[in-house]
Write an enzyme that holds these catalytic residues in place. Structure first.
Site, PDB file in Angstrom:
ATOM      1  CB  CYS A 127      34.096  30.251  -4.829  1.00 33.15           C
ATOM      2  SG  CYS A 127      34.080  28.560  -4.723  1.00 33.15           S
ATOM      3  CD  GLU A 128      35.845  36.502  -3.577  1.00 33.43           C
ATOM      4  OE1 GLU A 128      35.768  37.533  -4.556  1.00 33.43           O
ATOM      5  OE2 GLU A 128      35.341  36.516  -2.544  1.00 33.43           O
TER       6      GLU A 128
END
Ligand SMILES: *Cc1c(COP(=O)(O)O)cnc(C)c1O
Length: 448
Positions: free
Chosen positions: A371-372
Site C-alpha cells: 500500500c504505497e
C-alpha cells in the site's frame, strides 16, 4: 535527404528481451521451457518453491569471482578479494565464494558470525563500517580477524582501549575519505568530504602516526571505498588511489609500518545498458596509481560479484487494464526488492513463458501489492500480455536484493534458491507466518 532525427526524438528504448538475455550468460530462452537459469526452467522453480523467490546462478557467481581475481592477477597485482557480504549474505553464496578463494568484508556482528558460519576463516575477514560498537570490536578481536578498518580518531581510541584491555593487538587499516566524486547516486556515494565515512585525507597522516603510537594497535595500511554502482569509468578510482599513494609515501617517509592498501569496492554493473567499467579497467587503475609502491592490494566488491548473478522470480497476481494505463500487479513488492523505490533503480523485467517472450509488447506499469505508490518496479515498460498467474523475472537482483528486504505489510521474507547446472536447492526457506509472530507478545495488562 531527410535531416537526421534529433536524438531525443528517437527516445531511449529499453533493451529488447533478447538483448537482456544475451547479456546475462546464465539466462537462456528455451522454446518449450521458457526462461531458464543455467539448465533449470524458472517455471519449475516456481512450481516447486512458489513465488516470490530469489534465484541465484552458481555458475555466474563463480565466473564473476574468477573474472575479478583473474583481472587483478593479469595486471601483475598481488591482490586479495574480500567480498562485501552486505550485497548478498546467503550462507550458500558465501560458501561458494569462499571456495573461489574470496574472503569477506563485514559491517556488523551478524555478518561476522554468518561469514564464520559459512566457513570463512577469521584470517579472511575485514571489518568495515562507521559505527562499530564496543561489543562488535571485542568480538572482532576475540576472533582475531584479519583487519579492522578504522573510520575516525574516536574509533582508533576505542580500538586501542578495548584491545589493550583484552591483551590483544588489533591489525588496523585507516579508512581515508579521499574527497572524490564517484558520480553515482547520492545515497550510495561515500568518498566526498561531506560523507560520514572515513577520516579526511588531510588528517590521515596524523592519525596514522597516532595509531602507531597507541597500545593495542598495529597499523597495517590504508583503506578507501568511494561509493557503489560506479559506472562513469574509473576516473574517480584513479583520483582516489592517487591520493592514497601520496599518503602511503608520506607514511613511509616517516618510517611508519605499512603492509597493504585496501582499495574498496563499488564497481558498477549494467542494469539497463550503462557502459559499466570492466574489472580489467579497475585493475589497470590500481596498477597505474599504486603499482610502484610494491604493496599487496585488497578489493571489497559486493554488487559486481553478486548483482548480475541473481533474479527475483514473481507471479502476476492481476493484470489491471484501466483507461489510462495497464498495471501488472506482481506478488513481489518493494519489501522484497527495495532498489526501485529506494534509488529509482531500473531492473530488467522478463516474462518467463516461452510464448510471452515472443508475443507483441505494449507499455505497462509493473507494481507490487504493498500500500504505497512507491511500490512500483517500472513505468511504461514494454511487456506482452501478462494475465494472472504469469511468471516474470526481475533481473540483476542478486545484490542488495534479499539483504535489503523487509517484512513490511507482514509479508514473509522470500526464499532463496541456488541453481548450479541442472541442480537447484532452496538455500533459505520462505519465512513462515509463525516466524513473523515469533518473539512478539501482548503485555499482560492488555490481554483482558
Ligand atoms: C558496501 C561496501 C562495499 C561494497 O560495495 P559494492 O558497491 O557492493 O561493491 C565495499 N566496502 C565497503 C566499506 C562498503 O561499505
Amino acid at each position: 535527404m531527410a535531416a537526421p532525427a534529433p536524438l531525443a526524438a528517437l527516445g531511449d528504448p529499453d533493451p529488447a528481451f533478447a538483448d537482456l538475455i544475451a547479456g546475462r550468460p546464465h539466462l537462456s530462452a528455451h522454446a518449450r521451457d521458457g526462461l531458464m537459469v543455467e539448465e533449470v526452467p524458472l517455471a519449475r522453480i516456481a512450481a516447486e518453491v512458489g513465488t516470490p523467490a530469489w534465484v541465484y546462478s552458481a555458475g555466474s557467481l563463480r565466473r564473476r569471482a574468477r573474472a575479478l581475481t583473474g583481472a587483478l592477477a593479469a595486471a601483475g597485482l598481488d591482490a586479495s578479494v574480500h567480498y562485501a557480504m552486505k550485497a548478498n549474505d546467503s550462507l550458500a553464496v558465501l560458501a561458494l565464494l569462499h571456495r573461489e578463494g574470496l574472503g569477506a568484508d563485514v559491517v556488523s556482528e551478524g555478518e561476522l558470525r554468518i561469514a564464520r558460519a559459512a566457513g570463512i576463516p577469521a584470517a579472511g575477514i575485514v571489518f568495515s563500517g562507521v559505527g562499530k560498537s564496543e561489543r562488535e570490536l571485542r568480538l572482532a578481536l576475540a576472533e582475531d580477524i584479519f583487519q579492522i578498518n578504522a573510520e575516525s580518531a574516536e574509533e582508533i581510541a576505542m580500538i586501542s582501549a578495548i584491545a589493550s584491555a583484552l591483551g590483544r593487538t588489533a591489525r588496523v587499516a585507516l579508512r581515508v575519505n579521499p574527497d572524490v566524486d564517484a558520480k553515482t547516486h547520492a545515497k550510495i556515494t561515500t568518498g566526498r568530504a561531506e560523507n560520514k565515512f572515513g577520516v579526511g585525507i588531510d588528517d590521515a597522516l596524523k592519525l596514522y602516526r597516532r595509531m602507531a603510537s597507541l597500545p593495542g594497535i598495529a597499523p597495517v595500511g590504508v583503506a578507501t571505498h568511494i561509493g557503489s554502482q560506479i559506472t562513469a569509468g574509473v576516473g574517480a578510482y584513479r583520483a582516489a588511489y592517487a591520493r592514497l599513494a601520496e599518503l602511503v609515501r608520506a607514511i613511509r617517509a616517516e618510517g611508519l609500518p605499512i603492509l597493504r592498501i585496501d582499495c574498496g569496492g563499488g564497481l558498477g554493473i549494467p542494469y539497463r545498458d550503462e557502459p559499466a567499467p570492466m574489472p580489467e579497467a579497475l585493475a589497470g587503475a590500481i596498477k597505474a596509481t599504486l603499482g610502484d609502491l610494491g604493496l599487496p592490494v585488497m578489493l571489497e566488491p559486493g554488487r559486481w560479484i553478486a548483482g548480475p548473478a541473481g533474479l527475483l522470480l514473481a507471479s502476476v497476481v492481476i493484470e489491471k487494464i484501466g483507461a489510462q494505463r495497464r498495471f501488472v500487479v506482481a506478488d513481489a513488492a518493494m519489501n522484497d526488492l527495495a532498489r526501485p523505490a529506494m534509488y529509482d533503480a531500473w531492473h530488467g523485467i522478463l516474462p518467463v513463458a516461452p510464448d510471452a517472450l515472443v508475443a507483441p509488447i505494449a507499455p505497462a506499469d509493473v507494481v507490487g501489492p504493498v500500500c504505497e505508490t512507491g511500490d512500483t518496479f517500472a513505468r511504461g515498460r514494454a511487456l506482452p500480455p501478462l494475465p494472472a498467474g504469469s511468471l516474470i523475472a526481475f533481473l540483476d537482483a542478486g545484490a542488495y536484493g534479499a539483504t535489503m528486504s523487509s517484512t513490511y505489510n507482514a509479508r514473509p521474507l522470500a526464499p532463496e534458491v541456488l541453481v548450479d547446472g541442472t541442480r537447484f536447492a532452496v538455500v533459505r526457506e520462505r519465512q513462515s507466518l509463525e516466524a513473523l509472530l515469533h518473539g512478539q507478545r501482548v503485555p499482560e495488562w492488555l490481554r483482558e
